[in-house]
Write a protein that holds these residues in place. Sequence first.
Motif, PDB file in Angstrom:
ATOM      1  N   ALA A   9      53.043  44.648 -42.976  1.00  0.00           N
ATOM      2  CA  ALA A   9      53.850  43.482 -43.327  1.00  0.00           C
ATOM      3  C   ALA A   9      54.520  42.902 -42.093  1.00  0.00           C
ATOM      4  CB  ALA A   9      54.889  43.853 -44.377  1.00  0.00           C
ATOM      5  N   GLY A  10      53.788  42.876 -40.956  1.00  0.00           N
ATOM      6  CA  GLY A  10      54.296  42.223 -39.762  1.00  0.00           C
ATOM      7  C   GLY A  10      54.275  40.715 -39.909  1.00  0.00           C
ATOM      8  N   MET A  11      54.761  40.021 -38.896  1.00  0.00           N
ATOM      9  CA  MET A  11      54.869  38.566 -38.982  1.00  0.00           C
ATOM     10  C   MET A  11      53.508  37.893 -39.081  1.00  0.00           C
ATOM     11  SD  MET A  11      58.092  38.066 -39.111  1.00  0.00           S
ATOM     12  CE  MET A  11      58.429  36.346 -38.686  1.00  0.00           C
ATOM     13  N   GLY A  12      52.518  38.387 -38.345  1.00  0.00           N
ATOM     14  CA  GLY A  12      51.175  37.819 -38.445  1.00  0.00           C
ATOM     15  C   GLY A  12      50.568  38.059 -39.807  1.00  0.00           C
ATOM     16  N   ALA A  13      50.771  39.263 -40.347  1.00  0.00           N
ATOM     17  CA  ALA A  13      50.235  39.589 -41.661  1.00  0.00           C
ATOM     18  C   ALA A  13      50.846  38.710 -42.742  1.00  0.00           C
ATOM     19  CB  ALA A  13      50.499  41.058 -41.970  1.00  0.00           C
ATOM     20  N   MET A  14      52.170  38.531 -42.685  1.00  0.00           N
ATOM     21  CA  MET A  14      52.819  37.704 -43.705  1.00  0.00           C
ATOM     22  C   MET A  14      52.421  36.243 -43.570  1.00  0.00           C
ATOM     23  SD  MET A  14      56.603  39.328 -44.402  1.00  0.00           S
ATOM     24  CE  MET A  14      57.306  38.980 -42.768  1.00  0.00           C
ATOM     25  N   ALA A  15      52.231  35.769 -42.325  1.00  0.00           N
ATOM     26  CA  ALA A  15      51.778  34.388 -42.136  1.00  0.00           C
ATOM     27  C   ALA A  15      50.416  34.183 -42.772  1.00  0.00           C
ATOM     28  CB  ALA A  15      51.737  34.054 -40.648  1.00  0.00           C
ATOM     29  N   ALA A  16      49.505  35.141 -42.568  1.00  0.00           N
ATOM     30  CA  ALA A  16      48.185  35.041 -43.183  1.00  0.00           C
ATOM     31  C   ALA A  16      48.279  35.135 -44.700  1.00  0.00           C
ATOM     32  CB  ALA A  16      47.280  36.141 -42.632  1.00  0.00           C
ATOM     33  N   ALA A  17      49.117  36.056 -45.192  1.00  0.00           N
ATOM     34  CA  ALA A  17      49.242  36.254 -46.641  1.00  0.00           C
ATOM     35  C   ALA A  17      49.734  34.988 -47.336  1.00  0.00           C
ATOM     36  CB  ALA A  17      50.185  37.421 -46.919  1.00  0.00           C
ATOM     37  N   ALA A  18      50.747  34.336 -46.761  1.00  0.00           N
ATOM     38  CA  ALA A  18      51.284  33.121 -47.385  1.00  0.00           C
ATOM     39  C   ALA A  18      50.233  32.021 -47.439  1.00  0.00           C
ATOM     40  CB  ALA A  18      52.512  32.648 -46.617  1.00  0.00           C
ATOM     41  N   ARG A  19      49.504  31.843 -46.351  1.00  0.00           N
ATOM     42  CA  ARG A  19      48.475  30.791 -46.314  1.00  0.00           C
ATOM     43  C   ARG A  19      47.343  31.097 -47.291  1.00  0.00           C
ATOM     44  NH1 ARG A  19      48.657  27.358 -41.650  1.00  0.00           N
ATOM     45  NH2 ARG A  19      50.316  27.920 -40.195  1.00  0.00           N
ATOM     46  N   LEU A  20      46.953  32.352 -47.380  1.00  0.00           N
ATOM     47  CA  LEU A  20      45.870  32.717 -48.298  1.00  0.00           C
ATOM     48  C   LEU A  20      46.302  32.564 -49.748  1.00  0.00           C
ATOM     49  CD1 LEU A  20      44.558  35.815 -46.359  1.00  0.00           C
ATOM     50  CD2 LEU A  20      43.277  33.711 -46.801  1.00  0.00           C
ATOM     51  N   ALA A  21      47.549  32.895 -50.050  1.00  0.00           N
ATOM     52  CA  ALA A  21      48.039  32.734 -51.419  1.00  0.00           C
ATOM     53  C   ALA A  21      48.066  31.272 -51.831  1.00  0.00           C
ATOM     54  CB  ALA A  21      49.428  33.344 -51.548  1.00  0.00           C
ATOM     55  N   VAL A  22      48.476  30.404 -50.915  1.00  0.00           N
ATOM     56  CA  VAL A  22      48.499  28.968 -51.205  1.00  0.00           C
ATOM     57  C   VAL A  22      47.089  28.445 -51.470  1.00  0.00           C
ATOM     58  CG1 VAL A  22      48.929  26.710 -50.149  1.00  0.00           C
ATOM     59  CG2 VAL A  22      50.661  28.479 -50.034  1.00  0.00           C
ATOM     60  N   ALA A  23      46.105  29.068 -50.817  1.00  0.00           N
ATOM     61  CA  ALA A  23      44.711  28.657 -51.022  1.00  0.00           C
ATOM     62  C   ALA A  23      44.137  29.164 -52.336  1.00  0.00           C
ATOM     63  CB  ALA A  23      43.853  29.149 -49.862  1.00  0.00           C
ATOM     64  N   GLY A  24      44.937  29.915 -53.092  1.00  0.00           N
ATOM     65  CA  GLY A  24      44.508  30.337 -54.416  1.00  0.00           C
ATOM     66  C   GLY A  24      44.019  31.754 -54.520  1.00  0.00           C
ATOM     67  N   HIS A  25      44.139  32.543 -53.463  1.00  0.00           N
ATOM     68  CA  HIS A  25      43.670  33.924 -53.495  1.00  0.00           C
ATOM     69  C   HIS A  25      44.761  34.865 -54.008  1.00  0.00           C
ATOM     70  CE1 HIS A  25      40.026  32.735 -51.466  1.00  0.00           C
ATOM     71  NE2 HIS A  25      40.728  32.206 -50.479  1.00  0.00           N
ATOM     72  N   ARG A  26      44.337  36.018 -54.497  1.00  0.00           N
ATOM     73  CA  ARG A  26      45.260  37.041 -54.971  1.00  0.00           C
ATOM     74  C   ARG A  26      45.490  38.012 -53.812  1.00  0.00           C
ATOM     75  NH1 ARG A  26      43.118  39.634 -60.083  1.00  0.00           N
ATOM     76  NH2 ARG A  26      42.172  41.187 -58.719  1.00  0.00           N
ATOM     77  N   VAL A  27      46.714  38.037 -53.309  1.00  0.00           N
ATOM     78  CA  VAL A  27      47.008  38.748 -52.068  1.00  0.00           C
ATOM     79  C   VAL A  27      48.012  39.861 -52.335  1.00  0.00           C
ATOM     80  CG1 VAL A  27      47.768  38.522 -49.671  1.00  0.00           C
ATOM     81  CG2 VAL A  27      46.648  36.588 -50.806  1.00  0.00           C
ATOM     82  N   ALA A  28      47.699  41.056 -51.827  1.00  0.00           N
ATOM     83  CA  ALA A  28      48.621  42.193 -51.903  1.00  0.00           C
ATOM     84  C   ALA A  28      48.787  42.775 -50.509  1.00  0.00           C
ATOM     85  CB  ALA A  28      48.108  43.252 -52.863  1.00  0.00           C
ATOM     86  N   VAL A  29      50.047  43.015 -50.114  1.00  0.00           N
ATOM     87  CA  VAL A  29      50.378  43.551 -48.797  1.00  0.00           C
ATOM     88  C   VAL A  29      50.798  45.009 -48.964  1.00  0.00           C
ATOM     89  CG1 VAL A  29      51.903  43.359 -46.791  1.00  0.00           C
ATOM     90  CG2 VAL A  29      51.101  41.285 -47.956  1.00  0.00           C
TER      91      VAL A  29
END
Length: 503
Positions: A9-29
């Motif tokens: 859950a580093g800053m790069g990971a969370m940045a990717a997670a937020a963008r992927l979630a907005v694109a409609g994917h189901r994201v778990a960290v």
Amino acid sequence: MARIAVIGAGMGAMAAAARLAVAGHRVAVYERTETYGGAVRRFERDGFSFDTGPGLLPVPAVHRDLFIKTGKEPLEDLVELVQVDPSSRHVFADGTAVSLPNASRAGVVTALDEALGGGAGQRWGDFLIRAREAWDRTRRPLLEEPLWPNWSVLADQEPYPAVPHKKLLRTRRASTLAEIGTWELRDERLTALLESHALAYGLHPRTAPASAAVLPYMEHAFGTWYVRGGMRELARAVYERCVARRVEFVFGAEVTRVLEKDGRVAGVELADGTMVDADHVVADVDPARLRALTDRPLDEDGDVRADPEAPRPVRFTLLLALRGPREDGAVHRTVVHAPDREAELDLLTSPGGDEPRCPTVTVLRPDDPALTPDGEHESVVVSAVLSSEAGWEEERTVRSYTDFLLGAAESAVPGLRERLLWHEVRTPGDTEGETGARSGAVPAPSLAAGRGRFLHPANTTRMPGLYRVGGWSHPGGGLAHAGMSGALVAGLIVEGPEFRGSQ
């Protein structure tokens, strides 16, 4: 809609997670510790608060872009950004001191001329012009696009421009940052100023390519910023944006293996034996650790690799609780340069068997009431970048560097010893425990040249569906670059291999 598992859950990971979630994917960290942020942490005691990771924010546009692309609330609605001015104060080995204004080349030139004399400001200003050329040549391939398949073309180039030799009818090209100081700046204090930017990012000036000149240029071009309440507030804002976009966070969940089926990623296995299915896995971990999570090599023959055995720079930090308020006119950041610059560099190269030597020390004194119990106290962070092989398991080493850092901090904080209530030592081992990075190492930024030694591993891997993100992947190294890597990975998953980054 794809199922995406994010490791860390580093800053790069969370940045990717937020963008992927907005694109409609189901994201778990899945984060092995009990909180988010990676190296962006906070230490609290007796009403004092301290940033234990990065203390200043470079290139805030990266995070502004993240918040624009992931929701209606802009970054400034969620955190307060403060431009630090002066950007820094430098105390050199000969006692000379100079304060450099924020994001003003003309102001910096004037300040250096007045403090150092001898045309020093003009030479630094000329250097910044050449550094801008290096920035213009490397910005897209190094920061805004996935690493080229033919990355060796970039690695074999040196984007820092050659300089005409005043006495010879030819040009001379510096290949390292140290050569820029010797050939172009011609003043030990200017050289120390240049090299301090590299040291802060965990780069050795004698081996860092001349393209590392982009580091001081970025600071002058985009300014130096502070997040009110501490940098942890930025991590909080990114985490809350992820939660608002329905990213799931599972804390205390260490990933022990990346699962593979039919030649591609199939999910992750957790320490408790739980198997999690996933169509894609995004890993924000040290490359050496990521290799240990898989059953096969992740890189193509000749691809960029991180040497798991190579010595790495680490950060040693003191957190100081002081009685008495911060005096009027105090500078947010002071860099106290090493008394013996060459000895410091020697120690970074060959730490074994040598006595500890006083390093270049950074002192951060935020003017922020949120960090202290009341207006009659001050919170200060003092740090230095050193070698991972300095013998951190020895109490004598820790004690020596504690004394060095406190002594250097006296140049920045009047009456420091008399005001000191207590101090907390943060060793590289503490960083390793929080981030998982081997030896608590500092990820340096990705740079052109150096036959690939200064390029981070690509965001893609030989295992289809497995991606790298964060400070240890392309472009990596530092808070802004980690956010950029998150954007690149999200683009690769959403748009496919043809994704070319920002337009």
